[in-house]
Design a protein around this motif. Structure first.
Motif, PDB file in Angstrom:
ATOM      1  N   SER A  59       0.817  -1.217   0.000  1.00  0.00           N
ATOM      2  CA  SER A  59       0.000   0.000   0.000  1.00  0.00           C
ATOM      3  C   SER A  59       0.846   1.260   0.000  1.00  0.00           C
ATOM      4  CB  SER A  59      -0.928   0.005   1.225  1.00  0.00           C
ATOM      5  OG  SER A  59      -0.166   0.124   2.426  1.00  0.00           O
ATOM      6  N   ASP A  60       2.127   1.124   0.348  1.00  0.00           N
ATOM      7  CA  ASP A  60       2.992   2.296   0.463  1.00  0.00           C
ATOM      8  C   ASP A  60       4.283   2.125  -0.341  1.00  0.00           C
ATOM      9  OD1 ASP A  60       3.754   4.832   1.431  1.00  0.00           O
ATOM     10  OD2 ASP A  60       4.978   3.911   3.002  1.00  0.00           O
ATOM     11  N   CYS A  61       4.184   1.464  -1.506  1.00  0.00           N
ATOM     12  CA  CYS A  61       5.390   1.311  -2.324  1.00  0.00           C
ATOM     13  C   CYS A  61       5.102   1.751  -3.758  1.00  0.00           C
ATOM     14  CB  CYS A  61       5.912  -0.123  -2.273  1.00  0.00           C
ATOM     15  SG  CYS A  61       4.982  -1.306  -3.248  1.00  0.00           S
ATOM     16  N   ASP A  62       6.186   1.921  -4.500  1.00  0.00           N
ATOM     17  CA  ASP A  62       6.063   2.367  -5.885  1.00  0.00           C
ATOM     18  C   ASP A  62       6.032   1.211  -6.874  1.00  0.00           C
ATOM     19  OD1 ASP A  62       6.445   5.400  -5.520  1.00  0.00           O
ATOM     20  OD2 ASP A  62       8.163   4.557  -4.445  1.00  0.00           O
ATOM     21  N   ALA A  63       6.662   0.099  -6.504  1.00  0.00           N
ATOM     22  CA  ALA A  63       6.747  -1.028  -7.427  1.00  0.00           C
ATOM     23  C   ALA A  63       6.972  -2.320  -6.662  1.00  0.00           C
ATOM     24  CB  ALA A  63       7.882  -0.824  -8.420  1.00  0.00           C
ATOM     25  N   VAL A  64       6.554  -3.410  -7.284  1.00  0.00           N
ATOM     26  CA  VAL A  64       6.861  -4.746  -6.784  1.00  0.00           C
ATOM     27  C   VAL A  64       7.542  -5.512  -7.911  1.00  0.00           C
ATOM     28  CG1 VAL A  64       4.502  -5.544  -7.319  1.00  0.00           C
ATOM     29  CG2 VAL A  64       5.958  -6.894  -5.798  1.00  0.00           C
ATOM     30  N   ILE A  65       8.664  -6.149  -7.580  1.00  0.00           N
ATOM     31  CA  ILE A  65       9.401  -6.980  -8.531  1.00  0.00           C
ATOM     32  C   ILE A  65       9.195  -8.423  -8.117  1.00  0.00           C
ATOM     33  CG2 ILE A  65      11.659  -7.536  -9.503  1.00  0.00           C
ATOM     34  CD1 ILE A  65      12.567  -4.697  -8.803  1.00  0.00           C
ATOM     35  N   ASN A  66       8.553  -9.200  -8.985  1.00  0.00           N
ATOM     36  CA  ASN A  66       8.205 -10.582  -8.642  1.00  0.00           C
ATOM     37  C   ASN A  66       9.033 -11.563  -9.463  1.00  0.00           C
ATOM     38  OD1 ASN A  66       6.958 -12.783  -7.490  1.00  0.00           O
ATOM     39  ND2 ASN A  66       5.181 -12.702  -8.844  1.00  0.00           N
ATOM     40  N   GLU A 101      -6.444  -5.714  -3.518  1.00  0.00           N
ATOM     41  CA  GLU A 101      -6.965  -5.319  -2.211  1.00  0.00           C
ATOM     42  C   GLU A 101      -6.409  -3.971  -1.761  1.00  0.00           C
ATOM     43  OE1 GLU A 101      -7.517  -7.124   2.324  1.00  0.00           O
ATOM     44  OE2 GLU A 101      -6.995  -8.438   0.643  1.00  0.00           O
ATOM     45  N   VAL A 102      -5.127  -3.714  -2.007  1.00  0.00           N
ATOM     46  CA  VAL A 102      -4.545  -2.457  -1.510  1.00  0.00           C
ATOM     47  C   VAL A 102      -4.955  -1.262  -2.361  1.00  0.00           C
ATOM     48  CG1 VAL A 102      -2.566  -3.591  -0.464  1.00  0.00           C
ATOM     49  CG2 VAL A 102      -2.368  -2.762  -2.800  1.00  0.00           C
ATOM     50  N   GLN A 103      -5.243  -1.487  -3.662  1.00  0.00           N
ATOM     51  CA  GLN A 103      -5.672  -0.413  -4.561  1.00  0.00           C
ATOM     52  C   GLN A 103      -4.718   0.786  -4.503  1.00  0.00           C
ATOM     53  OE1 GLN A 103      -9.814   0.480  -3.821  1.00  0.00           O
ATOM     54  NE2 GLN A 103     -10.501  -1.478  -4.603  1.00  0.00           N
ATOM     55  N   ASN A 104      -3.438   0.503  -4.695  1.00  0.00           N
ATOM     56  CA  ASN A 104      -2.418   1.549  -4.725  1.00  0.00           C
ATOM     57  C   ASN A 104      -2.241   1.991  -6.174  1.00  0.00           C
ATOM     58  OD1 ASN A 104      -0.064   3.057  -4.813  1.00  0.00           O
ATOM     59  ND2 ASN A 104       1.170   1.608  -3.654  1.00  0.00           N
ATOM     60  N   PRO A 105      -2.715   3.187  -6.553  1.00  0.00           N
ATOM     61  CA  PRO A 105      -2.722   3.574  -7.972  1.00  0.00           C
ATOM     62  C   PRO A 105      -1.337   3.802  -8.566  1.00  0.00           C
ATOM     63  CG  PRO A 105      -3.405   5.423  -6.595  1.00  0.00           C
ATOM     64  CD  PRO A 105      -3.318   4.233  -5.691  1.00  0.00           C
ATOM     65  N   ARG A 106      -0.318   4.018  -7.727  1.00  0.00           N
ATOM     66  CA  ARG A 106       1.020   4.271  -8.279  1.00  0.00           C
ATOM     67  C   ARG A 106       1.849   2.994  -8.395  1.00  0.00           C
ATOM     68  NH1 ARG A 106       2.115   5.723  -2.826  1.00  0.00           N
ATOM     69  NH2 ARG A 106       4.128   4.923  -2.032  1.00  0.00           N
ATOM     70  N   LEU A 107       1.306   1.880  -7.923  1.00  0.00           N
ATOM     71  CA  LEU A 107       2.067   0.631  -7.888  1.00  0.00           C
ATOM     72  C   LEU A 107       2.241   0.036  -9.279  1.00  0.00           C
ATOM     73  CD1 LEU A 107       3.366  -1.649  -6.193  1.00  0.00           C
ATOM     74  CD2 LEU A 107       1.107  -2.696  -6.046  1.00  0.00           C
ATOM     75  N   HIS A 151      -4.746 -11.310 -13.598  1.00  0.00           N
ATOM     76  CA  HIS A 151      -4.775 -10.918 -12.190  1.00  0.00           C
ATOM     77  C   HIS A 151      -4.141  -9.569 -11.879  1.00  0.00           C
ATOM     78  CE1 HIS A 151      -6.425 -14.752 -10.824  1.00  0.00           C
ATOM     79  NE2 HIS A 151      -5.598 -15.339 -11.666  1.00  0.00           N
ATOM     80  N   TYR A 152      -3.354  -9.004 -12.796  1.00  0.00           N
ATOM     81  CA  TYR A 152      -2.736  -7.706 -12.535  1.00  0.00           C
ATOM     82  C   TYR A 152      -3.532  -6.597 -13.214  1.00  0.00           C
ATOM     83  CZ  TYR A 152       1.549 -10.239 -11.092  1.00  0.00           C
ATOM     84  OH  TYR A 152       2.460 -11.037 -10.466  1.00  0.00           O
ATOM     85  N   PRO A 153      -3.479  -5.371 -12.696  1.00  0.00           N
ATOM     86  CA  PRO A 153      -4.158  -4.240 -13.343  1.00  0.00           C
ATOM     87  C   PRO A 153      -3.585  -3.986 -14.737  1.00  0.00           C
ATOM     88  CG  PRO A 153      -3.482  -3.679 -11.101  1.00  0.00           C
ATOM     89  CD  PRO A 153      -2.817  -4.974 -11.424  1.00  0.00           C
ATOM     90  N   GLN A 154      -4.436  -3.873 -15.716  1.00  0.00           N
ATOM     91  CA  GLN A 154      -3.974  -3.677 -17.089  1.00  0.00           C
ATOM     92  C   GLN A 154      -3.188  -2.377 -17.224  1.00  0.00           C
ATOM     93  OE1 GLN A 154      -4.269  -6.061 -19.528  1.00  0.00           O
ATOM     94  NE2 GLN A 154      -4.922  -7.202 -17.709  1.00  0.00           N
ATOM     95  N   GLY A 155      -2.088  -2.454 -17.982  1.00  0.00           N
ATOM     96  CA  GLY A 155      -1.257  -1.283 -18.207  1.00  0.00           C
ATOM     97  C   GLY A 155      -0.290  -0.976 -17.089  1.00  0.00           C
ATOM     98  N   ARG A 156      -0.276  -1.810 -16.033  1.00  0.00           N
ATOM     99  CA  ARG A 156       0.595  -1.516 -14.889  1.00  0.00           C
ATOM    100  C   ARG A 156       1.576  -2.649 -14.599  1.00  0.00           C
ATOM    101  NH1 ARG A 156      -3.546   0.089 -10.393  1.00  0.00           N
ATOM    102  NH2 ARG A 156      -1.731  -0.374  -9.095  1.00  0.00           N
TER     103      ARG A 156
END
Length: 296
Positions: A59-66, A101-107, A151-156
């Motif tokens: 909820s408080d990050c800019d990116a996730v690398i999986n 669930e977190v709905q972080n728009p910058r993620l 499962h991921y937001p399109q374009g993100r």
């Protein structure tokens, strides 16, 4: 450049180097791991089973690398092939649920895939627009990428089709080194099959490049110059000062269980990083001989 907060999942060969590079430039790194106890106390680590902590971090990050996924470089029994597939699908599905669930728009999400997506394609030059091939690895990659799309937001999210990574810390390079130093190196099969690869430094820097200059879609994470097995064998022999004495016949490799030899050792994958080059990424190690010399 502004500092970023990154959640990193799958801290193996690539992930550990990415984490070090992020910290060295002052970014914040949160590691998600099934074995949090193996990390130094100075590192911020969350257990993979701690859903609440993961939600807070995302909820408080800019990116996730999986980069999660079971290691493919071992014997392919029927059960282990299913583990290879399931580990990748489960990781994407679970992360996607957390992101929703977190709905972080910058993620933004930087998601691993593999050059296995293209299958055995001979000498065909393969860029990100090329269709998938056949075989077990290609099917796994297709399902992996579809899970991301579902499962991921399109374009993100960006998909990194990662070639075998060259590193002295693990992966294929230490195996080559040990074989050639013991006079056991040699070409595999005909030697005409292409091998796509990437130096560990370029792989880590490529992820950081797209962390800073995000672009959605598929990205071939490979060096600009794929090489044939015959050429590769000669370079390794020259680097380690040993003759390449023992070629391994195709029928021997094809007999390895589960199709491992055919897909991992005999398949021809000639990929090029068209997207990365177009977007302005500069490879430090575009030449296989230079990459091997750096690691030897």
């Amino acid at each position: 450049m502004a500092k970023v907060k990154v959640v990193l999942r799958g801290v193996g060969l690539i992930g550990s180097l990415v984490a070090d590079k992020l910290r060295s430039r002052g970014d914040s790194v949160v590691i998600v791991s099934r074995q949090p106890g193996r990390f130094a106390p100075s590192q911020k680590v969350i257990s993979r089973s701690d859903t609440e902590a993961q939600l807070e971090a995302l909820s408080d990050c800019d990116a996730v690398i999986n980069l999660e996924g079971a290691n493919i470089a071992r014997v392919w029994t029927k059960s282990y092939k299913e583990e290879i597939r399931q580990s990748r699908i489960e990781s994407v599905t679970q992360l996607g649920a957390l992101v929703r669930e977190v709905q972080n728009p910058r993620l933004k999400i930087l998601q691993a895939s593999a050059t296995g997506f293209y299958g055995d394609r001979g000498d065909t030059l393969l860029d990100e627009q090329s269709p998938p091939g056949g075989g077990f690895l290609a099917q796994v990659c297709v399902e992996w990428e579809k899970a991301a799309s579902d499962h991921y937001p399109q374009g993100r999210f960006a998909l990194f089709r990662i070639a075998p990574v060259l590193s002295r810390r693990g992966g294929i390079f230490p195996i080559w080194r040990n074989l050639f130093r013991r006079f056991l190196g040699g070409r595999l099969g005909s030697g005409r099959q292409f091998f796509s690869w990437i130096h560990e430094q370029d792989m880590a820097e490529l992820l950081l490049f797209y962390l800073d200059h995000f672009a959605a879609g598929a990205i071939n994470a490979c060096a600009p110059q794929p090489i044939t097995n015959r050429e590769m064998t000669q370079i390794l022999a020259d680097t380690f000062g040993r003759p390449a004495l023992i070629p391994v016949p195709s029928f021997v490799l094809s007999a390895l269980p589960g199709g491992f030899g055919q897909e991992m050792l005999l398949s021809s994958v000639r990929t090029v990083p068209a997207r990365a080059l177009k977007d302005g990424f500069r490879f430090r190690f575009g030449d296989f001989a230079a990459a091997v010399a750096d690691l030897a």
